[in-house]
Design a protein around this motif. Structure first.
Motif, PDB file in Angstrom:
ATOM      1  N   ASP A 107       0.831  -1.215  -0.006  1.00 44.76           N
ATOM      2  CA  ASP A 107      -0.071  -0.030  -0.096  1.00 44.76           C
ATOM      3  C   ASP A 107       0.740   1.222  -0.007  1.00 44.76           C
ATOM      4  OD1 ASP A 107      -1.761   2.030   0.371  1.00 44.76           O
ATOM      5  OD2 ASP A 107      -3.029   0.829   1.932  1.00 44.76           O
ATOM      6  N   ASN A 108       1.148   1.728  -1.384  1.00 44.40           N
ATOM      7  CA  ASN A 108       2.084   3.079  -1.323  1.00 44.40           C
ATOM      8  C   ASN A 108       1.635   4.001  -0.528  1.00 44.40           C
ATOM      9  OD1 ASN A 108       3.794   1.394  -2.810  1.00 44.40           O
ATOM     10  ND2 ASN A 108       3.332   2.292  -4.569  1.00 44.40           N
ATOM     11  N   ALA A 109       0.301   4.246  -0.153  1.00 46.16           N
ATOM     12  CA  ALA A 109      -0.422   5.496   0.475  1.00 46.16           C
ATOM     13  C   ALA A 109       0.271   5.300   2.007  1.00 46.16           C
ATOM     14  CB  ALA A 109      -1.854   5.498   0.427  1.00 46.16           C
ATOM     15  N   LYS A 110       0.412   4.000   2.262  1.00 43.53           N
ATOM     16  CA  LYS A 110       0.704   3.760   3.823  1.00 43.53           C
ATOM     17  C   LYS A 110       2.250   3.471   3.923  1.00 43.53           C
ATOM     18  CE  LYS A 110      -3.841   2.178   4.974  1.00 43.53           C
ATOM     19  NZ  LYS A 110      -4.645   1.119   5.715  1.00 43.53           N
ATOM     20  N   ASN A 111       2.962   3.472   2.734  1.00 47.05           N
ATOM     21  CA  ASN A 111       4.248   3.082   2.961  1.00 47.05           C
ATOM     22  C   ASN A 111       4.529   1.721   3.599  1.00 47.05           C
ATOM     23  OD1 ASN A 111       4.748   5.636   1.769  1.00 47.05           O
ATOM     24  ND2 ASN A 111       6.021   6.462   3.694  1.00 47.05           N
ATOM     25  N   THR A 112       3.626   0.936   3.252  1.00 50.15           N
ATOM     26  CA  THR A 112       3.644  -0.407   3.940  1.00 50.15           C
ATOM     27  C   THR A 112       3.562  -1.631   2.862  1.00 50.15           C
ATOM     28  OG1 THR A 112       2.568   0.688   5.939  1.00 50.15           O
ATOM     29  CG2 THR A 112       2.654  -1.929   5.516  1.00 50.15           C
ATOM     30  N   VAL A 113       4.486  -2.653   2.899  1.00 52.81           N
ATOM     31  CA  VAL A 113       4.322  -3.904   2.302  1.00 52.81           C
ATOM     32  C   VAL A 113       3.709  -5.170   3.561  1.00 52.81           C
ATOM     33  CG1 VAL A 113       6.673  -4.497   2.815  1.00 52.81           C
ATOM     34  CG2 VAL A 113       5.770  -5.225   0.890  1.00 52.81           C
ATOM     35  N   TYR A 114       3.235  -5.782   2.803  1.00 52.27           N
ATOM     36  CA  TYR A 114       2.704  -7.055   3.497  1.00 52.27           C
ATOM     37  C   TYR A 114       3.073  -8.260   3.241  1.00 52.27           C
ATOM     38  CZ  TYR A 114      -0.623  -3.243   4.714  1.00 52.27           C
ATOM     39  OH  TYR A 114      -1.244  -1.894   5.106  1.00 52.27           O
ATOM     40  N   LEU A 115       2.966  -9.524   3.734  1.00 51.79           N
ATOM     41  CA  LEU A 115       3.198 -10.538   3.644  1.00 51.79           C
ATOM     42  C   LEU A 115       2.158 -11.746   4.324  1.00 51.79           C
ATOM     43  CD1 LEU A 115       4.894 -12.638   1.806  1.00 51.79           C
ATOM     44  CD2 LEU A 115       6.142 -13.274   3.893  1.00 51.79           C
ATOM     45  N   GLN A 116       0.993 -11.861   3.568  1.00 49.93           N
ATOM     46  CA  GLN A 116       0.051 -12.979   4.004  1.00 49.93           C
ATOM     47  C   GLN A 116       0.475 -14.209   3.738  1.00 49.93           C
ATOM     48  OE1 GLN A 116      -3.047 -11.894   5.334  1.00 49.93           O
ATOM     49  NE2 GLN A 116      -3.127 -14.371   5.908  1.00 49.93           N
ATOM     50  N   MET A 117       0.849 -15.017   4.906  1.00 48.34           N
ATOM     51  CA  MET A 117       1.135 -16.238   4.936  1.00 48.34           C
ATOM     52  C   MET A 117      -0.023 -17.184   5.334  1.00 48.34           C
ATOM     53  SD  MET A 117       4.841 -15.727   6.762  1.00 48.34           S
ATOM     54  CE  MET A 117       4.086 -15.187   8.368  1.00 48.34           C
ATOM     55  N   ASN A 118      -0.351 -18.158   4.639  1.00 53.80           N
ATOM     56  CA  ASN A 118      -1.415 -19.168   4.845  1.00 53.80           C
ATOM     57  C   ASN A 118      -1.065 -20.463   4.589  1.00 53.80           C
ATOM     58  OD1 ASN A 118      -3.442 -16.988   4.650  1.00 53.80           O
ATOM     59  ND2 ASN A 118      -3.268 -17.014   2.659  1.00 53.80           N
ATOM     60  N   SER A 119      -1.633 -21.609   5.241  1.00 56.50           N
ATOM     61  CA  SER A 119      -1.145 -22.782   5.077  1.00 56.50           C
ATOM     62  C   SER A 119       0.289 -23.037   5.739  1.00 56.50           C
ATOM     63  CB  SER A 119      -1.373 -23.584   3.682  1.00 56.50           C
ATOM     64  OG  SER A 119      -2.823 -23.363   3.375  1.00 56.50           O
ATOM     65  N   LEU A 120       0.427 -22.369   6.809  1.00 62.33           N
ATOM     66  CA  LEU A 120       1.660 -22.548   7.281  1.00 62.33           C
ATOM     67  C   LEU A 120       2.363 -23.914   7.561  1.00 62.33           C
ATOM     68  CD1 LEU A 120       1.706 -19.012   9.148  1.00 62.33           C
ATOM     69  CD2 LEU A 120       3.614 -19.650   7.473  1.00 62.33           C
ATOM     70  N   LYS A 121       3.620 -24.203   7.442  1.00 64.44           N
ATOM     71  CA  LYS A 121       4.338 -25.350   7.696  1.00 64.44           C
ATOM     72  C   LYS A 121       5.456 -25.064   8.844  1.00 64.44           C
ATOM     73  CE  LYS A 121       3.625 -26.716   3.055  1.00 64.44           C
ATOM     74  NZ  LYS A 121       4.258 -27.107   1.882  1.00 64.44           N
ATOM     75  N   PRO A 122       5.601 -26.219   9.654  1.00 62.28           N
ATOM     76  CA  PRO A 122       7.026 -26.092  10.645  1.00 62.28           C
ATOM     77  C   PRO A 122       8.171 -25.569   9.654  1.00 62.28           C
ATOM     78  CG  PRO A 122       5.649 -27.947  10.945  1.00 62.28           C
ATOM     79  CD  PRO A 122       5.199 -27.550   9.852  1.00 62.28           C
ATOM     80  N   ASP A 123       8.256 -25.995   8.478  1.00 61.90           N
ATOM     81  CA  ASP A 123       9.563 -25.466   7.719  1.00 61.90           C
ATOM     82  C   ASP A 123       9.395 -24.196   7.238  1.00 61.90           C
ATOM     83  OD1 ASP A 123      10.039 -28.427   5.686  1.00 61.90           O
ATOM     84  OD2 ASP A 123      10.509 -28.104   7.436  1.00 61.90           O
ATOM     85  N   ASP A 124       8.509 -23.378   7.480  1.00 64.40           N
ATOM     86  CA  ASP A 124       8.231 -21.996   7.431  1.00 64.40           C
ATOM     87  C   ASP A 124       8.743 -21.159   8.646  1.00 64.40           C
ATOM     88  OD1 ASP A 124       5.061 -22.471   5.904  1.00 64.40           O
ATOM     89  OD2 ASP A 124       6.860 -22.024   4.950  1.00 64.40           O
ATOM     90  N   THR A 125       9.184 -21.704   9.677  1.00 64.37           N
ATOM     91  CA  THR A 125       9.714 -21.293  10.921  1.00 64.37           C
ATOM     92  C   THR A 125      10.940 -20.651  10.710  1.00 64.37           C
ATOM     93  OG1 THR A 125       8.552 -22.720  12.285  1.00 64.37           O
ATOM     94  CG2 THR A 125      10.662 -21.578  13.270  1.00 64.37           C
ATOM     95  N   ALA A 126      11.187 -19.171  10.885  1.00 62.68           N
ATOM     96  CA  ALA A 126      12.168 -18.559  10.700  1.00 62.68           C
ATOM     97  C   ALA A 126      11.976 -16.838  11.095  1.00 62.68           C
ATOM     98  CB  ALA A 126      12.419 -18.388   9.333  1.00 62.68           C
TER      99      ALA A 126
END
Length: 123
Positions: A72-91
């Motif tokens: 959202d360039n108006a809010k100077n913000t980038v997002y990362l929506q993470m779904n179906s998370l797995k233990p290998d995503d731990t970091a």
């Protein structure tokens, strides 16, 4: 450029989290943004990136179909929506500001880094 990432936490396998990264100090809409992650004992790896306009989005194969990057360039913000998370995503997840309007998958393509936010996925 200063980057402040947030949104990490503990989640069960299959759950979701949304990370946010707020940028300051440079015109946000002029540079690409990326998310990387680093697990204990491993090197930092590319997760996702988005061009300055938001029209181009790129993902690592390991997260394709599960994660969504947006900005959202108006809010100077980038997002990362993470779904179906797995233990290998731990970091620890890091946001990064690119050197141009395009994006890169290598860490060398980014000039500024946030402090990281920890994501833990329990099995």
């Amino acid at each position: 450029v200063q980057l402040q990432a947030s949104g990490g936490g503990l989640v069960q396998t299959g759950g979701s989290l949304r990370l946010s990264c707020v940028a300051s100090g440079r015109t946000f809409s002029t540079y690409g943004m990326g998310w990387f992650r680093q697990a204990p004992g491993k090197e930092r790896e590319f997760v996702a990136a988005i061009t300055a306009s938001g029209l181009g989005r790129y993902y690592a194969d390991s997260v394709k179909g599960r994660f969504i990057i947006s900005r959202d360039n108006a809010k100077n913000t980038v997002y990362l929506q993470m779904n179906s998370l797995k233990p290998d995503d731990t970091a620890v997840y890091y946001c990064a500001a690119g050197r141009s309007a395009s994006v890169a998958t290598a860490t060398s393509g980014y000039a500024y880094w946030g402090q990281g936010t920890l994501v833990t996925v329990s099995s």
